[in-house]
Design an enzyme around this catalytic site. Structure first.
Site: not given
Ligand code: GLN
Length: 536
Positions: A147, A189, A381, A507, A509
């Site tokens: 690249d 290859k 979120c 978040h 996760e």
């Molecule tokens: N769009 C929403 C905000 O900015 C939620 C953001 C998200 O889900 N990460 O608050």
């Protein structure tokens, strides 16, 4: 001095270079070594934070608030390597640093060039992770050899052995050996060409990891070794895994990769202790139950857009000996089709994070269905923000409630811009980002799930629950069960009358591990399992 491993890729992208690098980290840690992981991305964006999930997949957020490549998610799930801003560099970031130094006159009148100035900056980024408490730094190079934009990175890692000694560096190249149906044969290859390209740059790989759909066989491996100037035992096969990505480290140990790396880097280390990982794989392969989880989002077709969410659901499933069957539902579908039919047979509904108004009404339909039908709901979120809007519209009587993100002049802005966001124009790295403390209400479901009253979780958003509506929601039966330490920001909500309805502004996760599922995912899958069993 720390040793350095460089992982490069050839033939095609999406080979699972991140996963393989992370797995190399796993198998070295299981030998008692202290590992640091890093990804170098040749694109010009300063970080992936401004890229669409369709382009790039998920943006992975670290504690320090950096928005990074999703491969860092693999690193955190597979290893204990602490990650920070220094763990992910792009061309954009490297060039910004060099240009800033040039403006400050730091180059003392010299012509600033790709070699040596850009390459020196890349080398500094790599060497910056080494230290007395680090045995091995594993640096993965994004993209594939050849690249154009990757060239300075390849040149930089070519030079590192000259600075610190060839015996302290190891080059691992990952390629694909495709199976051609018409010829009924595996083809070596492309791999030969890819290694040739690497050698033209001046890098002779020490180890080749070959991704294949079908068993490579000794004959093919030997042929690759001969044509690529490698020892025969240095050609390692990494076949597609049948059950799970968490099988990869176990497979690499079976092929003796850990031993080979130690030998080539002249490293002393303990015996391989993979038992916990092997147990995990056994559990993954033998689930006792299953649940159906709907993930209702807008980047559903992109496999990697909700990567950490899918992984975290799996982790919780592993802990419950449960196969989590994810039904990915395009939110807009729920704007055309009855939720009851689209969500039939579902044991739990998750609405993940997102941006922009497309699909919002569909997500609200999904929340409404979960709330009214007592289906476990987990909002993350944006998934919390739509839950707040839904509750406002259908339980509090604020018919036109909305977020100002989707409707600037809504009469009931139950979700609005954070105060600190009102004057922000620039898009890169300006959201509320990274780890933030949060207090959980005593007696709430969420505090029972966490078994704690104080937590820290990662954020990435501009909008928040509008505090002016606090009382109306509380009077209307919504529990505002998580808040910032000052009490100003609402970070979590739940519906006490519902079997399991929890939504959070952060978040979770990003902090789930295969052997240590995140408590919220664990609790969500437990609730979904209960529903599944009562339905059966
Ligand atoms: N769009 C929403 C905000 O900015 C939620 C953001 C998200 O889900 N990460 O608050």
């Amino acid at each position: 001095m720390s040793k350095h491993i460089f992982v490069t890729g050839g033939v095609v992208s999406s080979l699972g270079k991140g996963l393989t690098s992370a797995s190399i980290g796993t198998i070295l840690e299981r030998r008692g070594l202290r590992v640091r992981m890093q990804k170098l991305d040749p694109y010009i964006n300063v970080d992936p934070g401004t890229m669409s999930p369709f382009q790039h997949g998920e943006v992975y957020v670290l504690d320090d608030g950096s928005e990074t490549d999703l491969d860092l998610g693999h690193y955190e799930r597979f290893t204990n390597s602490p990650l920070s801003r220094e763990s992910n560099y792009t061309s954009g970031r490297i060039y910004s640093r060099v240009i800033q130094k040039e403006r400050e006159g730091k180059y003392l009148g010299k012509t600033v060039q790709v070699v040596p100035h850009i390459t020196d900056e890349i080398k500094a980024a790599v060497r910056g992770l080494s230290g007395p408490d680090v045995d091995v730094v594993i640096t993965e190079l994004g993209g594939t050899v050849g690249d154009i934009e990757g060239l300075p990175f390849f040149e930089a890692i070519r030079q590192i052995p000259l600075d610190i000694g060839r015996e302290n560096c190891l080059f691992i190249h990952l390629t694909l050996v495709p199976y051609l149906k018409a010829a009924k044969e595996l083809k070596t290859k492309p791999t030969q060409h890819s290694v040739q390209q690497l050698r033209e740059i001046g890098i002779q790989p020490d180890i080749l990891i070959v991704r294949t759909e079908r068993e490579l066989g000794r004959e093919n491996a030997d042929k690759i070794a001969l044509f690529c100037n490698l020892e025969k035992r240095a050609v390692i096969e990494e076949k597609d895994k049948e059950f799970s990505i968490y099988e990869v480290p176990v497979g690499l140990v079976e092929y003796g990769l850990d031993k080979l790396i130690l030998e080539k880097l002249h490293l002393q280390a303990g015996p391989s202790a993979m038992e916990d990982w092997e147990d995990l794989v056994t559990r993954i392969k033998n689930p006792k139950h299953e649940v159906n989880i709907a993930v209702v989002g807008k980047y559903i077709e992109h496999r990697d857009a909700y990567k950490s969410i899918y992984e975290a659901l799996d982790h919780a499933g592993f802990a419950h000996s449960t196969r989590v069957i994810v039904k990915r539902i395009e939110a807009e579908l729920l704007e055309r089709q009855e939720a009851a039919s689209a969500l039939a047979g579902i044991d739990g509904i998750l609405v993940p994070g997102g941006f922009g108004h497309r699909g919002i009404e569909g997500k609200i339909q999904a929340v409404r269905f979960a709330r009214e039908q007592n289906v476990p709901y987990f909002g993350i979120c944006l998934g919390m923000q739509v839950a707040v809007i839904e509750y406002a519209r259908h339980q509090i009587g604020l018919d036109d409630a909305n977020s100002t993100e989707f409707e600037g002049d809504t009469p009931h802005p139950v979700i609005c811009l954070l105060e600190e966001q009102r004057t922000v124009d620039s898009k890169g790295g300006t959201m509320r980002l990274g780890a933030q403390p949060c207090l959980l209400k005593e007696g709430s479901l969420i505090s029972a799930v966490y078994k704690r009253s104080e937590i820290s979780e990662r954020h990435r958003h501009r909008y928040e629950f509008n505090p002016e509506y606090r009382q109306r929601f509380e009077a209307g039966g919504l529990s505002l069960c998580g808040s910032s330490p000052s009490g100003k920001l609402v970070e979590a909500i739940e519906i006490p009358k519902h079997p399991w309805f929890v939504a959070v502004q952060f978040h979770p996760e990003f902090k789930s591990k295969p052997n240590r599922p995140h408590p919220l995912f664990y609790g969500f899958i437990e609730a979904a399992l209960k529903r599944h069993q009562s339905r059966m």
